[in-house]
Design a protein around this motif. Structure first.
Motif, mmCIF file in Angstrom:
data_model
loop_
_atom_site.group_PDB
_atom_site.id
_atom_site.type_symbol
_atom_site.label_atom_id
_atom_site.label_comp_id
_atom_site.label_asym_id
_atom_site.label_seq_id
_atom_site.Cartn_x
_atom_site.Cartn_y
_atom_site.Cartn_z
ATOM 1 N N ASN A 93 3.892 -11.315 5.168
ATOM 2 C CA ASN A 93 4.877 -12.114 5.894
ATOM 3 C C ASN A 93 4.424 -13.561 6.074
ATOM 4 O O ASN A 93 5.101 -14.340 6.747
ATOM 5 C CB ASN A 93 5.137 -11.504 7.277
ATOM 6 C CG ASN A 93 5.808 -10.146 7.191
ATOM 7 O OD1 ASN A 93 6.805 -9.996 6.505
ATOM 8 N ND2 ASN A 93 5.253 -9.157 7.875
ATOM 9 N N CYS A 144 4.122 -18.546 9.165
ATOM 10 C CA CYS A 144 4.825 -17.274 9.301
ATOM 11 C C CYS A 144 6.208 -17.425 8.671
ATOM 12 O O CYS A 144 7.001 -18.268 9.098
ATOM 13 C CB CYS A 144 4.940 -16.896 10.779
ATOM 14 S SG CYS A 144 5.908 -15.401 11.063
ATOM 15 N N ASP A 148 8.375 -14.646 8.090
ATOM 16 C CA ASP A 148 9.257 -13.643 8.672
ATOM 17 C C ASP A 148 8.601 -13.146 9.960
ATOM 18 O O ASP A 148 7.589 -12.456 9.920
ATOM 19 C CB ASP A 148 9.444 -12.495 7.678
ATOM 20 C CG ASP A 148 10.338 -11.385 8.199
ATOM 21 O OD1 ASP A 148 10.657 -11.395 9.404
ATOM 22 O OD2 ASP A 148 10.710 -10.482 7.423
ATOM 23 N N LYS A 197 12.049 -11.834 -1.669
ATOM 24 C CA LYS A 197 12.119 -10.677 -0.779
ATOM 25 C C LYS A 197 13.536 -10.124 -0.622
ATOM 26 O O LYS A 197 13.740 -8.916 -0.526
ATOM 27 C CB LYS A 197 11.596 -11.055 0.617
ATOM 28 C CG LYS A 197 10.145 -11.500 0.643
ATOM 29 C CD LYS A 197 9.208 -10.361 0.328
ATOM 30 C CE LYS A 197 7.767 -10.815 0.354
ATOM 31 N NZ LYS A 197 6.840 -9.755 -0.052
#
Length: 802
Positions: free
Chosen positions: A516, A535, A537, A726
């Motif tokens: 992530n 970050c 997600d 993703k």
């Protein structure tokens, strides 16, 4: 008093930290910078425990229940916790007293081990920290009573997290001494426990009598019921609720009722902005007027509530810091027994009365409060979250009410990211090189690691791993902690402490790295080289926070598309999502899209700007009133304003750095029933595009210039590539959803009550693309497609019906 109220539970740690604290608030020494420094290092705990052998039992749950009578109230106090280790001290030939040396005659059969991971040089630690020793003593007393030991040992094991060097403090205590000490400890706590028991009974009786304070609007009763059921079922609920539905009362009321039924133990009302905090306060105040008895604490940021011009928490700089902990419990008890609404002003009053720090006092008051109104940070941010509620692994029946939840996506991404600047290492090195050549050298080593990364970074570089730099930071931090412990810093103290805390945060985030995250280096606007743990997600990190409570209710006027927000904010397939229908009549709102105008970067020129000005003029000339025009950037707003000053009368323009007073003055331009039109130029996503509540004739129209898409930049493209990989929706996740949220928020300033009537004009041909209009809220349909030739008739026709 009901039986359910006759047992009180408290953890060992909370008990000793609350009763035994004393002395000054002091940020001048490293050990005091981060109050949780001693609590870090679960990895070290596990490693030490595994090395201890067969005579060592790790993580032993212990508890004791003691009957107490205070103020004619009889109750059972249960103190519970988990000892890091129980050591069985086996001495060979113990039965043959002639062979037992003097050394072993005092060795008890059992020793309680309390492990603390630290960054400081262990040579400076001359004795155990008082609250750590008290924790060990609690466990020793519990174990000795349970197993019939007349004497028992305690050992404080301090381990340096970088070197893994260990230092022990050991002593043997008699059961009698422990019993006397423990009795004094719990008797001191008894008055607090009895106050709380009596309060909860009174509170719950009032809650059960409480009715919803209004006649239910369309769909509101179903919303209130849905919130209650979600709390009951321990789930999360995502609510897309247009303005006027009454989101705040519809979430607060069922949460309060759940508390009265014993389902919830505490409510956290979490906001992103001061204005929404005020709405929450007003809602609890309204319920109080209807008979609700609750302790409601608002936590105000330290910078805003500090008595100094700039917070400096030490006894030299602040008179309140000296002896703060000697006075704070009396201050808290005084306020708790006198006030229900624990607001910023009332905290300042009682803090002045008792000469304590108002910010620290607000945190202590929160422990005894039924509801806490605060910023997202206090629950989610790894740097400033309320450890007194969330540090333990234990799950509690907390309810999180998360207002304006659309803001939490970007806020959470930043909370769980970390950045370090190369120049900061060199700057701090200048300040400390005379005081600590060793620390200066370690700072220089980190700088050299960053220099290597900079040589390979022309503009923007993504890295698979940075272990060499991380290990340099690890070596640096042990010496940094020692330096801060041993030195009173004057010159450069702010810069030194900031770098120390930035590195600590960076290292903590480094431990979270997984798929992530992305690591990159680049240069900021001032051309300063930096390294960032980004970050991408935040859902996993947020989910970990939700797990500390029972239920989370996330609500906003703009949570479209709902699946995106559920995905990013930690929702699961088992959680719920609802769209609350608007209570407004569609006849009171006109939504128009300008079909012959664009704000694409390639079309941003004087010709297009003059077309935008014509639209604004036609829109505002149709009816005298107050209007706001929202632009995608300050640059574009200013460019249009420069051209519009001669054509548009009553123009007021938002500045980029407005003070609180300047903001209020800006909004005061928008008076009720104006004799002349007022047109406010503002920026989408800025201070006037969310939270402001200009009702009735104070705002009758909004023009939204452009789709609000973020500027294309390297970091944004990183997000695009990540979500392409993703989700197959890189553009949507990185640009579209954020842009449209700004559009919806800005448009939401119009029509705040059922009596309001207003118009919204969207200026960009892209709004006519399905990719965009599919993100319009349901109440915007059908909308009118207009151009410069027919907008006058369309808007005039709307106003003529009023």
């Amino acid at each position: 008093m009901p039986d359910a109220q006759k047992e009180v539970k408290i953890s060992v740690r909370n008990l000793v930290e609350f009763i035994m604290r004393s002395g000054d608030l002091d940020n001048t020494r490293g050990g005091k910078i981060d109050t949780e420094a001693m609590q870090a290092g679960s990895r070290i705990h596990r490693k030490i425990q595994k090395q201890m052998g067969a005579n060592y039992t790790a993580e032993v749950p212990l508890s004791i229940t003691v009957p107490i009578t205070y103020e004619d109230v009889l109750f059972d106090l249960t103190v519970e916790g988990r000892a890091d280790g129980i050591i069985l001290n086996e001495v060979k030939d113990r039965v043959d007293s002639d062979k037992i040396s003097d050394e072993y005659e005092e060795l008890p059969e059992i020793t309680i081990d309390e492990i603390k991971g630290v960054y400081m040089d262990l040579h400076i630690l001359k004795e155990p920290v008082a609250v750590h020793r008290a924790q060990a003593m609690c466990y020793a007393y519990m174990y000795a009573v349970k197993n019939g030991h007349e004497k028992i040992g305690i050992r404080l094991t301090y381990c340096n997290l970088e070197t893994e060097n260990v230092k022990y403090f050991e002593e043997v205590l008699s059961l009698q001494d422990l019993a006397e000490w423990f009795e004094e400890l719990i008797n001191e706590y008894a008055k607090w426990a009895v106050w709380q028991m009596k309060w909860v009974v009174k509170r719950d009786e009032q809650i059960k009598k409480l009715d919803f304070p209004f006649a239910y609007r369309k769909g509101q009763k179903e919303l209130v019921t849905g919130v209650y059921k979600t709390i009951l079922r321990k789930k999360k609920l995502f609510i897309e609720a247009p303005t006027g539905v009454g989101k705040t009362i519809s979430t607060v009321f069922p949460a309060v009722k759940a508390m009265g039924m014993g389902i919830a133990t505490r409510i956290f009302y979490l906001t992103a902005k001061t204005i929404t905090r005020t709405v929450a306060e007003e809602t609890f105040r309204l319920l109080a007027q209807k008979g609700l008895n609750m302790k409601v604490t608002t936590i105000t940021a330290k910078e805003k509530i500090c008595i100094l011009a700039k917070p400096d928490c030490n006894p030299v700089s602040c008179e309140r810091a000296k002896g703060h902990y000697d006075r704070i419990n009396d201050a808290v008890y005084d306020m708790l027994t006198s006030e229900n609404e624990i607001s910023r002003d009332s905290i300042l009053y009682y803090a002045e009365k008792h000469k304590v720090c108002p910010f620290e006092m607000s945190l202590d008051l929160s422990l005894w409060s039924d509801a806490i109104i605060c910023d997202y940070n206090y629950v989610f941010d790894p740097n400033v979250y309320l450890r007194r509620f969330f540090a333990a692994d234990k799950k509690e029946d907390y309810v999180f009410l998360i207002d304006e939840a659309h803001n939490l996506v970007d806020r959470a991404r930043e909370m769980y990211s970390a950045v370090l600047y190369k120049d900061d290492f060199l700057e701090v090195k200048k300040f400390i090189k005379e005081l600590s050549p060793k620390l200066a050298k370690l700072l220089d080593n980190c700088n050299k690691e960053l220099l290597k990364l900079r040589r390979e970074c022309d503009e923007f570089e993504v890295w698979e791993e940075i272990s060499s730099f991380y290990f340099s930071l690890l070596r640096l931090m042990t010496e940094f902690e020692t330096f801060l412990q041993e030195n009173d810093i004057n010159e450069g103290r702010e810069e030194i402490l900031k770098l120390y805390m930035d590195i600590r945060h960076f290292m903590n985030i480094y431990e979270l790295l997984d798929d992530n995250y992305r690591i990159y280096t680049d240069y900021d606007e001032s051309d300063k080289f930096r390294i960032k743990l980004q970050c991408m997600d935040p859902s996993k990190n947020l989910s970990g926070c939700y797990e500390k409570g029972r239920s989370a209710i996330l609500f906003s006027a703009t949570l479209l598309p709902i699946r995106y927000y559920m995905d990013q904010l930690g929702g699961t397939d088992e959680d719920y999502a609802v769209y609350a229908p608007s209570s407004f009549s569609k006849e009171n709102r006109l939504v128009m899209v300008g079909a012959d105008v664009s704000t694409k970067y390639t079309r941003r020129n004087e010709r297009e700007y003059r077309k935008i000005i014509k639209y604004i003029k036609e829109f505002t000339d149709a009816k005298t009133g107050n209007y706001m025009v929202f632009f995608p950037s300050y640059q574009m707003m200013q460019a249009v304003a420069d051209l519009a000053k001669e054509e548009l009368e009553g123009l007021v323009i938002q500045d980029s750095n407005m003070t609180e007073g300047e903001r209020e003055a800006f909004l005061e331009n928008f008076v009720e029933n104006p004799k002349e039109s007022r047109i406010g130029f503002c920026v989408m996503g800025g201070i006037f595009s969310e939270g402001i509540d200009l009702k009735y004739s104070r705002l009758i129209g909004a023009v939204i210039v452009g789709t609000g898409l973020p500027m294309v930049c390297n970091e944004r493209e990183l997000f695009r590539n990540y979500f392409d990989e993703k989700k197959g929706k890189g553009f949507d996740y990185a640009y579209l959803y954020q842009g449209m949220n700004k559009v919806l928020q800005s448009a939401g300033r119009v029509i705040r009550t059922n009596e309001d009537r207003g118009a919204i004009l969207l200026l960009d041909e892209r709004f006519l693309s399905p990719q965009y209009y599919q993100l319009f809220p349901g109440e915007w349909f059908p909308f009118e497609i207009v151009n410069l030739n027919n907008i006058r008739n369309t808007i005039k026709s709307f106003w003529d019906k009023s």
